[in-house]
Motif scaffolding. Structure first.
Motif, PDB file in Angstrom:
ATOM      1  N   PHE A  82       0.816  -1.213   0.000  1.00  0.00           N
ATOM      2  CA  PHE A  82       0.000   0.000   0.000  1.00  0.00           C
ATOM      3  C   PHE A  82       0.851   1.266   0.000  1.00  0.00           C
ATOM      4  O   PHE A  82       0.406   2.326   0.455  1.00  0.00           O
ATOM      5  N   GLN A  83       2.055   1.187  -0.517  1.00  0.00           N
ATOM      6  CA  GLN A  83       2.964   2.325  -0.475  1.00  0.00           C
ATOM      7  C   GLN A  83       2.521   3.468  -1.394  1.00  0.00           C
ATOM      8  O   GLN A  83       2.759   4.631  -1.100  1.00  0.00           O
ATOM      9  N   GLU A  84       1.909   3.140  -2.519  1.00  0.00           N
ATOM     10  CA  GLU A  84       1.492   4.193  -3.449  1.00  0.00           C
ATOM     11  C   GLU A  84       0.353   5.003  -2.825  1.00  0.00           C
ATOM     12  O   GLU A  84      -0.682   4.453  -2.443  1.00  0.00           O
ATOM     13  N   ASP A  85       0.548   6.304  -2.739  1.00  0.00           N
ATOM     14  CA  ASP A  85      -0.401   7.178  -2.043  1.00  0.00           C
ATOM     15  C   ASP A  85      -0.555   8.459  -2.858  1.00  0.00           C
ATOM     16  O   ASP A  85       0.222   9.408  -2.704  1.00  0.00           O
ATOM     17  N   LEU A  86      -1.547   8.509  -3.727  1.00  0.00           N
ATOM     18  CA  LEU A  86      -1.675   9.638  -4.655  1.00  0.00           C
ATOM     19  C   LEU A  86      -2.137  10.915  -3.975  1.00  0.00           C
ATOM     20  O   LEU A  86      -1.827  12.020  -4.436  1.00  0.00           O
ATOM     21  N   LEU A  98       3.798  15.418 -11.652  1.00  0.00           N
ATOM     22  CA  LEU A  98       4.473  14.309 -10.999  1.00  0.00           C
ATOM     23  C   LEU A  98       4.009  12.932 -11.455  1.00  0.00           C
ATOM     24  O   LEU A  98       4.765  11.970 -11.374  1.00  0.00           O
ATOM     25  N   ARG A  99       2.748  12.832 -11.915  1.00  0.00           N
ATOM     26  CA  ARG A  99       2.232  11.544 -12.386  1.00  0.00           C
ATOM     27  C   ARG A  99       1.467  11.747 -13.692  1.00  0.00           C
ATOM     28  O   ARG A  99       0.247  11.540 -13.756  1.00  0.00           O
ATOM     29  N   PRO A 100       2.160  12.152 -14.748  1.00  0.00           N
ATOM     30  CA  PRO A 100       1.460  12.402 -16.020  1.00  0.00           C
ATOM     31  C   PRO A 100       0.782  11.156 -16.583  1.00  0.00           C
ATOM     32  O   PRO A 100      -0.118  11.274 -17.416  1.00  0.00           O
ATOM     33  N   GLN A 143      -5.782   2.773   7.358  1.00  0.00           N
ATOM     34  CA  GLN A 143      -5.442   3.874   6.460  1.00  0.00           C
ATOM     35  C   GLN A 143      -6.218   3.745   5.153  1.00  0.00           C
ATOM     36  O   GLN A 143      -6.373   2.659   4.613  1.00  0.00           O
ATOM     37  N   ASN A 144      -6.738   4.880   4.679  1.00  0.00           N
ATOM     38  CA  ASN A 144      -7.370   4.968   3.361  1.00  0.00           C
ATOM     39  C   ASN A 144      -6.368   5.508   2.356  1.00  0.00           C
ATOM     40  O   ASN A 144      -5.484   6.292   2.715  1.00  0.00           O
ATOM     41  N   TYR A 145      -6.540   5.146   1.104  1.00  0.00           N
ATOM     42  CA  TYR A 145      -5.565   5.585   0.110  1.00  0.00           C
ATOM     43  C   TYR A 145      -6.181   5.576  -1.287  1.00  0.00           C
ATOM     44  O   TYR A 145      -7.188   4.905  -1.564  1.00  0.00           O
ATOM     45  N   ALA A 146      -5.553   6.320  -2.175  1.00  0.00           N
ATOM     46  CA  ALA A 146      -5.819   6.264  -3.613  1.00  0.00           C
ATOM     47  C   ALA A 146      -4.530   5.850  -4.295  1.00  0.00           C
ATOM     48  O   ALA A 146      -3.460   6.385  -3.992  1.00  0.00           O
TER      49      ALA A 146
END
Length: 451
Positions: free
Chosen positions: A182-186, A344-346, A311-314
């Motif tokens: 779950f490391q990716e956290d937009l 940062l995230r095109p 934890q919640n995340y996108a």
């Protein structure tokens, strides 16, 4: 001279037994008063003391985890990469229980009631909200006293989202790490101040928990249990809200509580006449992490004294769901988020642009989670704390900032930056900016969210 030299030693005698007993009695009285005041603030509808335990659930509700349905797949989290997790579970919206993601957490040894009592005894944690939506907090030492003695039908539940900003409570962050899946956290690109609440420290006695809810903005959630047992029930998004919520006649004053749901709604959703998909039932054990995909109804009940983090995340796996809900529910936030993602995230901008083009050509889809809440104590945390705790200023500033944002028109955004948001059809309402708990999540709650 001899008497004068020995005087300090004479004055340092151990206090008498009667003095110790008196101090203990005063401490006990003070604890009961703080607990009583906190209960009255958090649940004013339970005006009389006997309303808290009117149903007698502490004596007649079975909390044994033996024999309960436990249907969810369990997977060793160490065997998956983050991308494999997204492809196998995130994109298909498939709930799962992961094991061995918490093996190296210091929290597994440190988060016990005695150690939390010693280290955080005078730190205040959120356990509810008053009638005006302001946070109700209680010192850890009083809450642990409450956990040991309560016979409440649905006890107060610590579900604190601000611990990471507090100078002393933030030490809890040192005791765990976000699992690699779950490391990716937009949402981190919006900044810690502006982003929606997303992480919760959760702690409660048996019978506490979070009522049935869907997590806000289409986010997914993970809930890692350090100690105790939790009972989960999950239902897919297509189940209508009126059918999963307790009816007014079920329990007038406790209708949003987890224990009320399991008492009255659970028999209905598991009956042979239930017209929708059967619920998924889970008994979460210490050391396990439950994954809740965005859009799933879930309710969580603590079967024992339980401590967890959620934890919640996108991420890239659910961004196509989270983006539309954020545009509708948090339009100002979505403008800043778009600009940051563009730099940062095109790789994600094409998804946002495609949705905006489609939404401009047709009416936006209805949002099934628009008015779901994470729990009865999970509204906004941006309220002034009556205590002298150092995070009260942060909460008050956040409240003022949101008020100013609501009164100020959004900054101009060119078509090159973000296509215009679609008009709402007659009768539809945008999704409110939920400040709900995480899943149990949470999240909401509540953590769950908390679950």
């Amino acid at each position: 001279v001899i008497l004068l030299l020995n005087r300090p030693r004479m004055m340092q005698r151990e206090p008498s037994t009667s003095s110790k007993s008196k101090a203990a009695l005063n401490s006990s009285r003070r604890s009961r008063k703080r607990i009583r005041d906190t209960r009255n603030k958090a649940r004013s509808e339970l005006a009389r003391g006997d309303d808290w335990c009117k149903c007698g659930y502490h004596a007649n509700f079975d909390l044994s985890h033996e024999g309960l349905a436990d249907e969810l797949e369990r997977v060793d989290g160490r065997t998956l990469s983050e991308q494999e997790f997204i492809e196998k579970y995130e994109r298909p919206k498939k709930p799962v229980v992961f094991t061995h993601l918490m093996d190296d957490w210091p929290a597994m040894q440190k988060w016990t009631l005695p150690r939390l009592y010693r280290k955080y005894r005078n730190q205040k944690f959120k356990c509810g909200e008053d009638d005006s939506g302001c946070s109700v907090k209680i010192k850890m030492k009083y809450y642990i006293d409450y956990m040991k003695t309560t016979t409440d039908d649905s006890p107060l539940y610590i579900f604190d989202s601000n611990y990471g900003e507090h100078p002393k409570r933030k030490k809890l962050l040192e005791d765990y790490t976000v699992p690699h899946l779950f490391q990716e956290d937009l949402f981190k690109y919006t900044g810690e101040v502006r982003r929606p609440p997303y992480r919760w420290f959760v702690m409660g006695p048996p019978r506490s928990g979070t009522g049935i809810h869907i997590d806000p903005l289409g986010t997914s959630a993970w809930n890692s249990l350090v100690c105790g047992y939790k009972r989960w029930c999950m239902l897919p998004n297509e189940v209508p809200k009126p059918l999963v919520k307790p009816r007014p006649e079920d329990s007038v004053k406790q209708k949003d509580e987890a224990i009320t749901w399991f008492k009255y709604v659970y028999p209905r959703v598991t009956s042979p006449n239930w017209p929708y998909a059967k619920p998924i039932e889970v008994v979460q054990k210490p050391g396990e992490t439950v994954f809740v995909p965005g859009g799933w109804w879930h309710v969580v009940l603590n079967l024992e004294d339980a401590i967890a983090v959620t934890q919640n995340y996108a991420n890239s796996g659910n961004f196509s769901i989270v983006w539309p809900k954020t545009v509708r529910g948090r339009p100002k936030l979505s403008h800043k988020w778009y600009r940051k993602l563009k730099d940062l995230r095109p790789d994600l901008i094409a998804i946002a642009d495609e949705w905006n083009r489609t939404a401009n050509e047709s009416a936006p889809l209805a949002d099934s989670s628009s008015d779901s809440s994470s729990s009865t104590s999970s509204s906004c945390d941006s309220c002034r704390d009556d205590s002298s705790s150092s995070d009260s200023g942060v909460e008050e500033q956040d409240k003022k900032k949101r008020k100013l944002e609501a009164e100020r028109p959004p900054p101009p955004v060119t078509s090159a930056q973000l296509p215009p948001a679609p008009e709402q059809p007659n009768g539809s309402q945008p999704e409110p900016a939920s400040q709900g708990r995480g899943s149990e999540i949470v999240v909401s709650s509540d953590e769950g969210n908390n679950s």
